[in-house]
Design a protein around this motif. Structure first.
Motif, PDB file in Angstrom:
ATOM      1  N   SER A 212       0.839  -1.201   0.000  1.00 58.66           N
ATOM      2  CA  SER A 212       0.000   0.000   0.000  1.00 58.66           C
ATOM      3  C   SER A 212       0.873   1.250   0.000  1.00 58.66           C
ATOM      4  N   GLU A 213       1.925   1.261   0.804  1.00 53.81           N
ATOM      5  CA  GLU A 213       2.774   2.456   0.877  1.00 53.81           C
ATOM      6  C   GLU A 213       3.472   2.722  -0.461  1.00 53.81           C
ATOM      7  N   ALA A 214       4.010   1.664  -1.045  1.00 54.03           N
ATOM      8  CA  ALA A 214       4.743   1.838  -2.311  1.00 54.03           C
ATOM      9  C   ALA A 214       3.804   2.289  -3.428  1.00 54.03           C
ATOM     10  N   VAL A 215       2.617   1.701  -3.485  1.00 54.26           N
ATOM     11  CA  VAL A 215       1.645   2.057  -4.527  1.00 54.26           C
ATOM     12  C   VAL A 215       1.161   3.501  -4.314  1.00 54.26           C
ATOM     13  N   MET A 216       0.870   3.859  -3.075  1.00 55.67           N
ATOM     14  CA  MET A 216       0.391   5.215  -2.787  1.00 55.67           C
ATOM     15  C   MET A 216       1.441   6.263  -3.119  1.00 55.67           C
ATOM     16  N   ARG A 217       2.706   5.915  -2.959  1.00 56.51           N
ATOM     17  CA  ARG A 217       3.764   6.857  -3.275  1.00 56.51           C
ATOM     18  C   ARG A 217       3.861   7.063  -4.792  1.00 56.51           C
ATOM     19  N   ALA A 218       3.683   5.955  -5.565  1.00 56.30           N
ATOM     20  CA  ALA A 218       3.913   6.035  -7.016  1.00 56.30           C
ATOM     21  C   ALA A 218       2.699   6.571  -7.779  1.00 56.30           C
ATOM     22  N   ALA A 219       1.501   6.135  -7.390  1.00 62.03           N
ATOM     23  CA  ALA A 219       0.327   6.369  -8.237  1.00 62.03           C
ATOM     24  C   ALA A 219       0.106   7.852  -8.582  1.00 62.03           C
ATOM     25  N   PRO A 220       0.164   8.774  -7.616  1.00 63.75           N
ATOM     26  CA  PRO A 220      -0.124  10.165  -7.958  1.00 63.75           C
ATOM     27  C   PRO A 220       1.058  10.916  -8.580  1.00 63.75           C
ATOM     28  N   ASP A 221       2.259  10.323  -8.614  1.00 59.92           N
ATOM     29  CA  ASP A 221       3.461  11.031  -9.068  1.00 59.92           C
ATOM     30  C   ASP A 221       3.751  10.664 -10.522  1.00 59.92           C
ATOM     31  N   PRO A 222       3.646  11.623 -11.441  1.00 62.42           N
ATOM     32  CA  PRO A 222       3.860  11.282 -12.863  1.00 62.42           C
ATOM     33  C   PRO A 222       5.280  10.796 -13.149  1.00 62.42           C
ATOM     34  N   ASP A 223       6.231  11.114 -12.291  1.00 62.31           N
ATOM     35  CA  ASP A 223       7.615  10.681 -12.517  1.00 62.31           C
ATOM     36  C   ASP A 223       7.934   9.331 -11.879  1.00 62.31           C
ATOM     37  N   ALA A 224       6.990   8.772 -11.110  1.00 59.53           N
ATOM     38  CA  ALA A 224       7.268   7.540 -10.368  1.00 59.53           C
ATOM     39  C   ALA A 224       6.366   6.407 -10.858  1.00 59.53           C
ATOM     40  N   LYS A 225       6.919   5.207 -10.882  1.00 57.01           N
ATOM     41  CA  LYS A 225       6.132   4.012 -11.175  1.00 57.01           C
ATOM     42  C   LYS A 225       6.404   2.990 -10.085  1.00 57.01           C
ATOM     43  N   TYR A 226       5.584   1.943 -10.126  1.00 52.68           N
ATOM     44  CA  TYR A 226       5.658   0.898  -9.123  1.00 52.68           C
ATOM     45  C   TYR A 226       6.181  -0.379  -9.792  1.00 52.68           C
TER      46      TYR A 226
END
Lengths: 452, 452
Positions: A212-226
């Protein structure tokens, strides 16, 4: 042929494509469903988390997919990996069986995981991502992704289950050497983590929370993926480089396996070795028995049900059809952390359901007993997960001693145990617990699986 | 030639003899002297501790010594080891230099040490020994001997310096997986250990004490022998398998080194890679600079004196002529434990004195900075000892960037750092100390070296 111990390949023999088993199957695997609408999900549902190249691999109908040159260049840091003939172990067991093992522990991170972390990092970097996030338990996957991120200039942010973070500090240190940022999970840097902390300041964490933490960090950030280290089709695809190499190596010494054994947690190591052999079996070129080996305390294939369930503990992921013990089933704390997953890769489950695989469940004392015999003859101290494959291999080799059969056994040895020596210590001290089969716990967890 | 990353050899190309440099030298190394009579010692003085095959190798004048088949069979569990071209590091450094490294971390024990522990176990077993005893500091040597003992049915009893025993439990666990008995030293099982305990119940131990315990255990027992992991001629001899392979590998890709760098503690890893190249240099076939790299806090070659001294701290061993900082010199606690030795292998010292080698001393922060760059490009997390070789290699590669020289650099990467990650952590946290050059401490210790 002189007496060989290992079969090595030149770099020029490194396979340059991955094998996708899906189009070769008699029926396609059932589609994943959206967790809310319960309709089949499409590529667009996945774009917040994954780059399009990986999404297309996830649903590909191509039998072979070229490995990009940039990935091959990194693979060459440790691939091709050696295939061993376990002559010293055969002698100890006094068996007519021929025992082979394919060893993935020579990768920088010490397991098969970089086979997929490297292409995942590559495709993400190619698509313009600046950062990858992921979860990790004991740390095999997190360190594999940290290594891969360093190769393609990606930042890597890892949430490691706090109990492992505290108990095995060397794995997070290794991730930091490769430049990753590592948080104990639950952390204070995500809303999910803060919520758990508010309820329980001393929470030891779980893989579900870390996801959950990793997905929540990536999902809203256009520069980040999971990035995910097992279960998904594209992860299994990347791992087939193991089996393609092993096919070449067995051919070099004129052998075909009668039995192939691999441990199954999420299923990617097992699929990686076995799918290319399954292709050859489907084509009538060989006829090996292909055996999944799971821990008795987390027996998804042998005791689970084949039905739709969530991939994670809290029900955020798509619903996938797989053998499951129930998404909130918490296995007993065996040392093979990588096998403590409530479900099975949907593709492995589908193929098992088609009758093309068999499965056994083994208690951990038998596994470590086999692994110590293995270490004292073959040298390698195996990770706790593949001790299951070693134990299943040894059962068969001893059966051959009784029957006199000269079976050829191929074993998936997916990593070393340099960061898991406390588990050997517990075994040697007689402190290792063989937990009862978790029948009642499974029934309880299954009662909460959604009815589709 | 396509772009290769590593140069692999077939098992059939594994060298089948070790190289003895002694007969090729312009003058013989000075003999070891008896610690009491101060007369040259003969083979008979050594028989309580070593089997005759090893004693004869210690004094051999043969240029080549056949590797027994039984040893080759065990070597094949990991040998030949890969030679890498560090293309990703070259790119990072933007250097015209060609960087190669010979990687010994693929052995079961994770370093070059099994190259000698295996033949030592073999010759001892052949001579009828039932048990081997030894000392170990951080545990590289102890685990190498534990592995080797398991291969030849020998009991192995290890005295590990208590501070390491307590701080790095994984190394003793690894030794136990291979069947060894491990004591923290000082222990209560020898008279030497009990004496130390009586004086200081909390003694952290030292390599000197551990040597005393292992020797005292073996000497009076007709079934037990003692094994040493560095310094002696026969140990250096066994390690030459590294350099013989590297010669073949460099030849395969049409390269000859302009510079060869290796870290020097006792000297065996350095000798193993460099002596075969030194032979080729003496024969006029190539002309590499051959460089020893030592830690600034234990600079035996660059700051020590070339004279007779004891090999151990307390003066039990023969007197050997070597570069020494004084037998009771205690180096500052750098993380490269394997380089914290007051002296140098007499054979390496003799060759250095002949002007055939050069030497540099490097502080540990520079070493770890280089090793982190190395890990992030080449993947491998190096042991603290070979970070010194990596740092020296990197100095030269950066020099080449300035001068534009396309030098070929060959680096001895003698082991992985999986059990040393706390040292990387200290570096990344800025906690690593660069100790002052120990001039005054050396002068003090040298005042107690016997005048011969």
């Amino acid at each position: 042929m002189a007496e060989y111990t290992k079969v090595v390949l030149e770099e020029s023999e490194l396979p340059n494509r991955w094998y996708n088993i899906v189009p070769d199957l008699p029926s396609p695997p059932p589609p994943p469903l959206h967790p809310k609408t319960r309709e089949p999900i499409g590529p667009d549902d996945l774009t917040p988390l994954f780059p399009m190249d990986l999404i297309l691999q996830e649903v590909s109908q191509e039998r072979f997919i070229d490995i990009p040159d940039e990935v091959l260049e990194v693979y060459k840091l440790w691939r091709p990996t050696p295939l061993y003939r376990a002559r010293r172990l055969e002698k100890l067991l006094d068996t007519p069986a021929k025992i082979f093992y394919k060893y993935e522990g020579v990768s920088p991170a010490g397991s098969h995981k970089p086979n997929t972390s490297v292409p995942q990092a590559y495709y993400n970097a190619k698509a313009g991502a600046k950062k990858l996030t992921t979860e990790t338990g004991a740390g095999q996957w997190g360190s594999a992704l940290a290594f891969a991120g360093a190769q393609f200039g990606l930042e890597v942010e890892v949430w490691q289950v706090r109990s492992s973070y505290d108990q095995k500090p060397d794995r997070q240190r290794m991730m930091r050497v490769w430049g990753a940022e590592v948080h104990p999970s639950p952390s204070d840097v995500t809303e999910a983590g803060r919520q758990i902390h508010a309820l329980d300041p001393d929470s030891p964490g779980s893989l579900g929370i870390a996801i959950s933490e990793a997905v929540m960090r990536a999902a809203p950030d256009p520069d980040a993926k999971y990035a995910l280290g097992s279960v998904l089709n594209h992860v299994l695809l990347h791992q087939t480089v193991i089996g393609e190499e092993a096919l070449l190596q067995m051919k070099k010494v004129g052998e075909t396996p009668d039995l192939l054994v691999g441990c199954t947690g999420g299923g990617s190591n097992f699929a990686g070795l076995s799918f290319p052999f399954l292709r050859e079996k489907l084509a009538g070129n060989m006829n090996p028995t292909i055996r999944c080996v799971e821990p008795a305390s987390c027996p998804s294939l042998t005791k689970g049900e084949y039905r739709y369930d969530f991939g994670d503990t809290i029900g955020m992921t798509p619903l996938v059809k797989m053998h499951t013990l129930g998404h909130d089933f918490i296995p007993d704390p065996i040392h093979a952390g990588g096998l403590r997953y409530h479900g099975m890769a949907p593709l492995v489950s589908h193929i098992y359901e088609l009758g093309m695989l068999d499965a056994v469940a083994i208690h951990q004392n038998e596994c470590f007993e086999a692994a110590v015999k293995f270490a004292r003859t073959e040298g390698i101290v195996s990770a706790p997960e593949p001790t299951h494959a070693i134990a299943a291999m040894m059962r068969e080799a001893l059966r051959c001693r009784e029957t006199g059969e000269e079976k050829t056994i191929l074993t998936a040895l997916c990593g070393h145990g340099h960061f898991d020596l406390s588990s050997y210590d517990a075994y040697l001290n007689g402190e290792l617990v063989d937990y009862d089969l978790p029948e009642a716990k499974i029934a309880d967890a299954m009662s909460r699986v959604p009815v589709i």
